[in-house]
Scaffold this motif. Structure first.
Motif, PDB file in Angstrom:
ATOM      1  N   ALA A 194     -21.401 -42.742 -20.518  1.00  0.00           N
ATOM      2  CA  ALA A 194     -22.096 -42.224 -21.699  1.00  0.00           C
ATOM      3  C   ALA A 194     -21.532 -40.879 -22.138  1.00  0.00           C
ATOM      4  O   ALA A 194     -21.610 -40.524 -23.303  1.00  0.00           O
ATOM      5  N   HIS A 195     -20.943 -40.148 -21.215  1.00  0.00           N
ATOM      6  CA  HIS A 195     -20.418 -38.827 -21.569  1.00  0.00           C
ATOM      7  C   HIS A 195     -19.059 -38.896 -22.255  1.00  0.00           C
ATOM      8  O   HIS A 195     -18.514 -37.868 -22.625  1.00  0.00           O
ATOM      9  N   ALA A 196     -18.507 -40.070 -22.455  1.00  0.00           N
ATOM     10  CA  ALA A 196     -17.188 -40.184 -23.095  1.00  0.00           C
ATOM     11  C   ALA A 196     -17.201 -39.591 -24.500  1.00  0.00           C
ATOM     12  O   ALA A 196     -16.230 -38.990 -24.936  1.00  0.00           O
ATOM     13  N   GLN A 197     -18.307 -39.735 -25.210  1.00  0.00           N
ATOM     14  CA  GLN A 197     -18.402 -39.184 -26.548  1.00  0.00           C
ATOM     15  C   GLN A 197     -18.491 -37.662 -26.515  1.00  0.00           C
ATOM     16  O   GLN A 197     -18.069 -36.994 -27.434  1.00  0.00           O
ATOM     17  N   SER A 198     -19.056 -37.113 -25.470  1.00  0.00           N
ATOM     18  CA  SER A 198     -19.218 -35.669 -25.391  1.00  0.00           C
ATOM     19  C   SER A 198     -17.976 -34.982 -24.821  1.00  0.00           C
ATOM     20  O   SER A 198     -17.964 -33.779 -24.656  1.00  0.00           O
ATOM     21  N   ALA A 199     -16.931 -35.738 -24.522  1.00  0.00           N
ATOM     22  CA  ALA A 199     -15.723 -35.157 -23.964  1.00  0.00           C
ATOM     23  C   ALA A 199     -14.938 -34.362 -25.005  1.00  0.00           C
ATOM     24  O   ALA A 199     -14.082 -33.568 -24.658  1.00  0.00           O
ATOM     25  N   ARG A 200     -15.229 -34.576 -26.269  1.00  0.00           N
ATOM     26  CA  ARG A 200     -14.535 -33.858 -27.337  1.00  0.00           C
ATOM     27  C   ARG A 200     -14.998 -32.398 -27.333  1.00  0.00           C
ATOM     28  O   ARG A 200     -16.185 -32.120 -27.240  1.00  0.00           O
ATOM     29  N   PRO A 201     -14.070 -31.429 -27.449  1.00  0.00           N
ATOM     30  CA  PRO A 201     -14.474 -30.021 -27.468  1.00  0.00           C
ATOM     31  C   PRO A 201     -15.414 -29.726 -28.642  1.00  0.00           C
ATOM     32  O   PRO A 201     -15.249 -30.279 -29.723  1.00  0.00           O
ATOM     33  N   ASP A 202     -16.370 -28.878 -28.410  1.00  0.00           N
ATOM     34  CA  ASP A 202     -17.370 -28.529 -29.420  1.00  0.00           C
ATOM     35  C   ASP A 202     -17.154 -27.082 -29.849  1.00  0.00           C
ATOM     36  O   ASP A 202     -17.276 -26.166 -29.033  1.00  0.00           O
ATOM     37  N   THR A 203     -16.817 -26.880 -31.118  1.00  0.00           N
ATOM     38  CA  THR A 203     -16.548 -25.521 -31.607  1.00  0.00           C
ATOM     39  C   THR A 203     -17.769 -24.623 -31.464  1.00  0.00           C
ATOM     40  O   THR A 203     -17.632 -23.416 -31.277  1.00  0.00           O
ATOM     41  N   ARG A 204     -18.963 -25.197 -31.538  1.00  0.00           N
ATOM     42  CA  ARG A 204     -20.190 -24.396 -31.483  1.00  0.00           C
ATOM     43  C   ARG A 204     -20.439 -23.811 -30.105  1.00  0.00           C
ATOM     44  O   ARG A 204     -21.224 -22.885 -29.946  1.00  0.00           O
ATOM     45  N   LYS A 205     -19.753 -24.352 -29.089  1.00  0.00           N
ATOM     46  CA  LYS A 205     -19.966 -23.885 -27.715  1.00  0.00           C
ATOM     47  C   LYS A 205     -18.869 -22.931 -27.248  1.00  0.00           C
ATOM     48  O   LYS A 205     -18.798 -22.611 -26.069  1.00  0.00           O
ATOM     49  N   MET A 206     -17.991 -22.515 -28.150  1.00  0.00           N
ATOM     50  CA  MET A 206     -16.936 -21.570 -27.782  1.00  0.00           C
ATOM     51  C   MET A 206     -16.855 -20.459 -28.818  1.00  0.00           C
ATOM     52  O   MET A 206     -17.381 -20.601 -29.914  1.00  0.00           O
ATOM     53  N   THR A 207     -16.214 -19.380 -28.435  1.00  0.00           N
ATOM     54  CA  THR A 207     -16.031 -18.279 -29.390  1.00  0.00           C
ATOM     55  C   THR A 207     -14.942 -18.668 -30.384  1.00  0.00           C
ATOM     56  O   THR A 207     -14.180 -19.612 -30.160  1.00  0.00           O
ATOM     57  N   CYS A 208     -14.853 -17.907 -31.445  1.00  0.00           N
ATOM     58  CA  CYS A 208     -13.843 -18.152 -32.464  1.00  0.00           C
ATOM     59  C   CYS A 208     -12.449 -18.077 -31.843  1.00  0.00           C
ATOM     60  O   CYS A 208     -11.596 -18.938 -32.086  1.00  0.00           O
ATOM     61  N   GLU A 209     -12.226 -17.076 -31.011  1.00  0.00           N
ATOM     62  CA  GLU A 209     -10.929 -16.887 -30.382  1.00  0.00           C
ATOM     63  C   GLU A 209     -10.584 -18.045 -29.448  1.00  0.00           C
ATOM     64  O   GLU A 209      -9.434 -18.490 -29.387  1.00  0.00           O
ATOM     65  N   GLN A 210     -11.566 -18.548 -28.707  1.00  0.00           N
ATOM     66  CA  GLN A 210     -11.330 -19.671 -27.806  1.00  0.00           C
ATOM     67  C   GLN A 210     -10.956 -20.937 -28.588  1.00  0.00           C
ATOM     68  O   GLN A 210     -10.049 -21.673 -28.188  1.00  0.00           O
ATOM     69  N   ALA A 211     -11.649 -21.181 -29.692  1.00  0.00           N
ATOM     70  CA  ALA A 211     -11.352 -22.355 -30.517  1.00  0.00           C
ATOM     71  C   ALA A 211      -9.948 -22.252 -31.115  1.00  0.00           C
ATOM     72  O   ALA A 211      -9.188 -23.228 -31.109  1.00  0.00           O
ATOM     73  N   GLN A 212      -9.592 -21.075 -31.602  1.00  0.00           N
ATOM     74  CA  GLN A 212      -8.255 -20.869 -32.161  1.00  0.00           C
ATOM     75  C   GLN A 212      -7.181 -21.074 -31.100  1.00  0.00           C
ATOM     76  O   GLN A 212      -6.152 -21.706 -31.349  1.00  0.00           O
ATOM     77  N   ASP A 213      -7.417 -20.563 -29.910  1.00  0.00           N
ATOM     78  CA  ASP A 213      -6.464 -20.690 -28.820  1.00  0.00           C
ATOM     79  C   ASP A 213      -6.287 -22.158 -28.406  1.00  0.00           C
ATOM     80  O   ASP A 213      -5.178 -22.608 -28.123  1.00  0.00           O
ATOM     81  N   LEU A 214      -7.373 -22.905 -28.390  1.00  0.00           N
ATOM     82  CA  LEU A 214      -7.316 -24.321 -28.040  1.00  0.00           C
ATOM     83  C   LEU A 214      -6.455 -25.105 -29.037  1.00  0.00           C
ATOM     84  O   LEU A 214      -5.644 -25.947 -28.649  1.00  0.00           O
ATOM     85  N   VAL A 215      -6.604 -24.791 -30.309  1.00  0.00           N
ATOM     86  CA  VAL A 215      -5.787 -25.454 -31.338  1.00  0.00           C
ATOM     87  C   VAL A 215      -4.325 -25.066 -31.162  1.00  0.00           C
ATOM     88  O   VAL A 215      -3.436 -25.925 -31.215  1.00  0.00           O
ATOM     89  N   ARG A 216      -4.058 -23.794 -30.929  1.00  0.00           N
ATOM     90  CA  ARG A 216      -2.665 -23.342 -30.734  1.00  0.00           C
ATOM     91  C   ARG A 216      -2.014 -24.029 -29.538  1.00  0.00           C
ATOM     92  O   ARG A 216      -0.868 -24.455 -29.595  1.00  0.00           O
ATOM     93  N   LYS A 217      -2.756 -24.145 -28.438  1.00  0.00           N
ATOM     94  CA  LYS A 217      -2.205 -24.740 -27.219  1.00  0.00           C
ATOM     95  C   LYS A 217      -1.965 -26.241 -27.363  1.00  0.00           C
ATOM     96  O   LYS A 217      -0.998 -26.768 -26.832  1.00  0.00           O
TER      97      LYS A 217
END
Length: 111
Positions: free
Chosen positions: A32-55
């Motif tokens: 059931a958690h397969a759908q929740s495996a996608r990263p959630d922007t609301r649970k990270m800081t702006c910098e963390q989300a940007q870094d994840l996209v860059r990586k």
């Protein structure tokens, strides 16, 4: 005319039906958690989300209770469809309108 195969020992009569049953069982057994495996922007800081996209270069992230978007680091991840990008914003834990990355953009006149 070909006669239908009969069920033996409660198993499906044809290989096709056996495949359908197997597919149904696999879907039900999926975690059931397969759908929740996608990263959630609301649970990270702006910098963390940007870094994840860059990586990652390109990834799909959850942006709301029922929404998700694809973010890219630059135009290389949009090819061969287009080489243009536009800023893509999403809510994060510390910024409701964070410029997380880019989205691929194709001018309708250039199609």
């Amino acid at each position: 005319m070909r006669q239908r195969q009969r069920k033996r020992d409660g198993l499906p009569a044809s290989p096709w039906m056996a495949g359908v049953c197997l597919a149904v069982l696999c879907l039900e057994a999926a975690p059931a958690h397969a759908q929740s495996a996608r990263p959630d922007t609301r649970k990270m800081t702006c910098e963390q989300a940007q870094d994840l996209v860059r990586k990652n270069g390109s990834l799909v992230m959850t942006t709301g209770p029922t929404t998700f978007d694809r973010f890219v680091a630059d135009a290389r991840y949009c090819m061969p469809q287009t080489r243009q990008v536009r800023a893509k914003f999403a809510p994060t834990s510390n910024n409701p309108d964070c410029a997380v990355g880019y989205r691929c953009y194709q001018n309708r006149r250039e199609r």
